[in-house]
Write an enzyme that holds these catalytic residues in place. Structure first.
Site, mmCIF file in Angstrom:
data_model
loop_
_atom_site.group_PDB
_atom_site.id
_atom_site.type_symbol
_atom_site.label_atom_id
_atom_site.label_comp_id
_atom_site.label_asym_id
_atom_site.label_seq_id
_atom_site.Cartn_x
_atom_site.Cartn_y
_atom_site.Cartn_z
ATOM 1 N N GLN A 163 0.787 -1.228 0.000
ATOM 2 C CA GLN A 163 0.000 0.000 0.000
ATOM 3 C C GLN A 163 0.828 1.291 0.000
ATOM 4 O OE1 GLN A 163 -3.817 -0.326 2.240
ATOM 5 N NE2 GLN A 163 -2.815 1.121 3.575
ATOM 6 N N GLU A 207 -3.141 9.347 -0.428
ATOM 7 C CA GLU A 207 -2.292 9.982 0.579
ATOM 8 C C GLU A 207 -1.221 10.867 -0.046
ATOM 9 O OE1 GLU A 207 -1.075 6.779 3.166
ATOM 10 O OE2 GLU A 207 -3.080 6.618 4.022
ATOM 11 N N ASP A 242 4.234 0.153 4.163
ATOM 12 C CA ASP A 242 3.022 -0.389 4.764
ATOM 13 C C ASP A 242 2.512 -1.422 3.768
ATOM 14 O OD1 ASP A 242 0.688 -1.122 5.912
ATOM 15 O OD2 ASP A 242 -0.308 0.829 5.741
ATOM 16 N N GLU A 285 5.067 -1.931 8.194
ATOM 17 C CA GLU A 285 3.764 -1.989 8.858
ATOM 18 C C GLU A 285 2.940 -3.126 8.267
ATOM 19 O OE1 GLU A 285 1.911 1.877 8.752
ATOM 20 O OE2 GLU A 285 -0.073 0.980 8.578
ATOM 21 N N ASP A 310 -0.829 -2.273 12.496
ATOM 22 C CA ASP A 310 -1.941 -1.344 12.209
ATOM 23 C C ASP A 310 -3.239 -2.143 12.358
ATOM 24 O OD1 ASP A 310 -3.786 0.436 11.185
ATOM 25 O OD2 ASP A 310 -3.031 0.432 9.148
ATOM 26 N N LYS A 335 -3.908 5.200 15.713
ATOM 27 C CA LYS A 335 -5.000 5.874 15.004
ATOM 28 C C LYS A 335 -6.184 5.927 15.954
ATOM 29 C CE LYS A 335 -4.150 4.063 10.289
ATOM 30 N NZ LYS A 335 -4.501 2.944 9.370
ATOM 31 N N SER A 365 -6.486 7.485 5.612
ATOM 32 C CA SER A 365 -6.435 7.892 4.202
ATOM 33 C C SER A 365 -7.503 8.948 3.898
ATOM 34 C CB SER A 365 -6.555 6.677 3.291
ATOM 35 O OG SER A 365 -7.661 5.891 3.649
ATOM 36 N N LYS A 386 3.104 9.332 10.398
ATOM 37 C CA LYS A 386 2.814 8.957 9.013
ATOM 38 C C LYS A 386 1.612 9.773 8.585
ATOM 39 C CE LYS A 386 0.607 5.104 7.709
ATOM 40 N NZ LYS A 386 0.257 3.752 7.224
HETATM 41 P P1 PGA Z 1 -6.599 3.665 6.073
HETATM 42 O O1 PGA Z 1 -5.175 3.220 5.549
HETATM 43 O O2 PGA Z 1 -6.531 4.971 6.729
HETATM 44 O O3 PGA Z 1 -7.403 3.653 4.808
HETATM 45 O O4 PGA Z 1 -7.046 2.563 7.018
HETATM 46 C C1 PGA Z 1 -3.951 3.644 5.958
HETATM 47 C C2 PGA Z 1 -3.130 2.523 6.507
HETATM 48 O O5 PGA Z 1 -3.393 1.330 6.276
HETATM 49 O O6 PGA Z 1 -2.176 2.806 7.223
HETATM 50 ZN ZN ZN Z 2 -1.667 0.430 7.460
#
Ligand code: PGA
Ligand code: ZN
Length: 424
Positions: A163, A207, A242, A285, A310, A335, A365, A386
């Site tokens: 990703q 991103e 990641d 990650e 994550d 997060k 994201s 990040k």
């Molecule tokens: P997400 O992805 O915010 O869409 O969950 C970002 C990540 O996987 O770090």
């Molecule tokens: Zn992630």
């Protein structure tokens, strides 16, 4: 009697950077002090995250948040009216109890976290402190930015399985210098991808990293290494990924599909061993799927680099308590909306530190221009952030807030640098 009484809580539907609705909450103290926060949203989400509530109606393709907004205005807000806004844990407990579910699915994690963060902001405003200092009087570490320059996976429309392909300027002297280095590398990278794939290669993903139509992980890494070399920062910059492996794992076959090959956990680990031998990748990650504990344990032991959970940890204190002592990973991706209240997210951070884990504070994201994670990464002294490439406003808002904090801290500011996991 409380000096800083919550007198009003309101909310509204606003937009995130994908033109999807999200929640914005206002918490008022003594009818005159405002704390406001926006709620970010993930796309590459883990199954164990707290659940946001979406309307499921025709408007906004089902993604409206009017129900969540109503839940703030009619249920969660009234539940905390009269409370002392500096009593964050009590407020968050009240939000949790009022919701009543384990995953915040009754009233919506997007409703709860909005109230929780707006309350923290209101409290900081009430006591006339910047948020980073309100959460920690010893806050002084500026993070190393993990700069996501090439996007793949669910965050863009190319066929790269991983990703995020990131540069990590640990050798900069300061946060400001790291951002200037990132810009120099990104400028070189733009030239490189355009030369190989034409102008379309420089379009960006969710991103802000280039969404170049690359397929192979090695090619993406080669591009980054070439760009860093041309910019002249081989000594200062290492790399991070990641992999978001949950999203290329097939739970029926228990195999990972990578570049068309079906790999077992052991085979994927070998792949990472080769990859980290070939490139100076210092942080990965989600190298394995959200419940592949064995994969995480082995990666942590055998790769000898930072392994971040994550989807694997979901900023969930229970998951950290259960998995960290196994040596499954050695860092938490932090997060707050994965868990749904600020205090629970802070608990997850504390528990992680006590297990010797590092912490990378992260955007989602789907972001707005709210820079709250900039204050929180400094408040946590986490040393790493990040939040995407510096080419989209919802990402630059975080970096710009960090420049302000760096200036405010002046000579007390310390950059995470090579000690990003434990800089003091
Ligand atoms: P997400 O992805 O915010 O869409 O969950 C970002 C990540 O996987 O770090
Ligand atoms: Zn992630």
């Amino acid at each position: 009697m409380s000096k800083f009484k919550i007198t009003k809580v309101t909310a509204r539907e606003i937009l995130d950077c994908r033109w999807n609705p999200t929640v914005q909450v206002d918490v008022w103290v003594n009818n005159e002090i405002l704390g406001r926060a926006d709620v970010p949203a993930g796309r590459s989400t883990g199954a164990n995250e707290a659940k946001e509530i979406r309307d499921g109606e025709k408007r906004y393709a089902g993604l409206g948040v009017r129900k969540a907004v109503r839940n703030v205005c009619e249920i969660l807000g009234p539940a905390i009216i009269g409370m002392d806004v500096t009593d964050q844990r009590k407020i968050d407990e009240k939000l949790r109890v009022t919701d009543g579910s384990k995953d915040k699915s009754n009233l919506g994690a997007n409703a709860l976290i909005g109230v929780s963060l707006a309350a923290a902001r209101a409290a900081a405003n009430a006591v006339h402190l910047p948020l980073y200092r309100y959460v920690n009087c010893n806050a002084h570490i500026l993070p190393v930015p993990l700069l996501n320059l090439l996007n793949g996976g669910k965050l863009t429309s190319n066929d790269l399985d991983f990703q995020e392909f990131c540069i990590f300027p640990i050798g900069a002297e300061t946060f400001s210098e790291a951002m200037a280095m990132g810009n120099a590398v990104n400028n070189e990278l733009r030239k490189i991808v355009i030369k190989k794939y034409g102008k379309i290669a420089a379009n960006v993903g969710d991103e802000g990293g280039f969404a170049t139509p690359i397929v192979k992980v090695d090619e993406a890494m080669d591009f980054l290494v070439e760009a860093v070399g041309r910019a002249g920062y081989e000594k200062e910059i290492v790399y991070g990924l990641d992999c978001a492996a949950t999203h290329f794992f097939n739970s029926e076959t228990q195999k990972y599909t990578l570049e068309g090959n079906e790999l077992t956990t052991a085979e994927l680990l070998d792949y990472y061993k080769n990859l980290t031998a070939k490139y100076p990748i210092k942080t990965i990650e989600d190298p394995f799927a959200e419940d592949d504990i064995e994969g995480f344990v082995r990666a942590t032991k055998e790769l000898g680099i930072q392994i971040i959970g994550d989807d694997f940890l979901c900023t969930n204190p229970d998951r950290v308590r259960e998995r960290a002592p196994l040596g499954a990973g050695n860092a938490l991706l932090w997060k707050f909306n994965q868990i749904g209240t600020l205090s629970e997210a802070l608990d997850a951070a504390e528990l992680s530190y006590r297990q010797g884990f590092g912490i990378m504070v992260s955007e989602r994201s789907g972001e707005t221009e709210d820079p709250i994670i900039a204050d929180l990464v400094v408040g946590l002294n986490a040393g790493q952030i990040k939040t995407g490439a510096g080419v989209r406003g919802e990402r630059t808002s975080k970096y710009n807030r960090l420049f302000q904090i760096e200036a405010e801290l002046g000579s007390q500011a310390r950059y995470g640098g090579r000690d990003f996991r434990a800089a003091f």
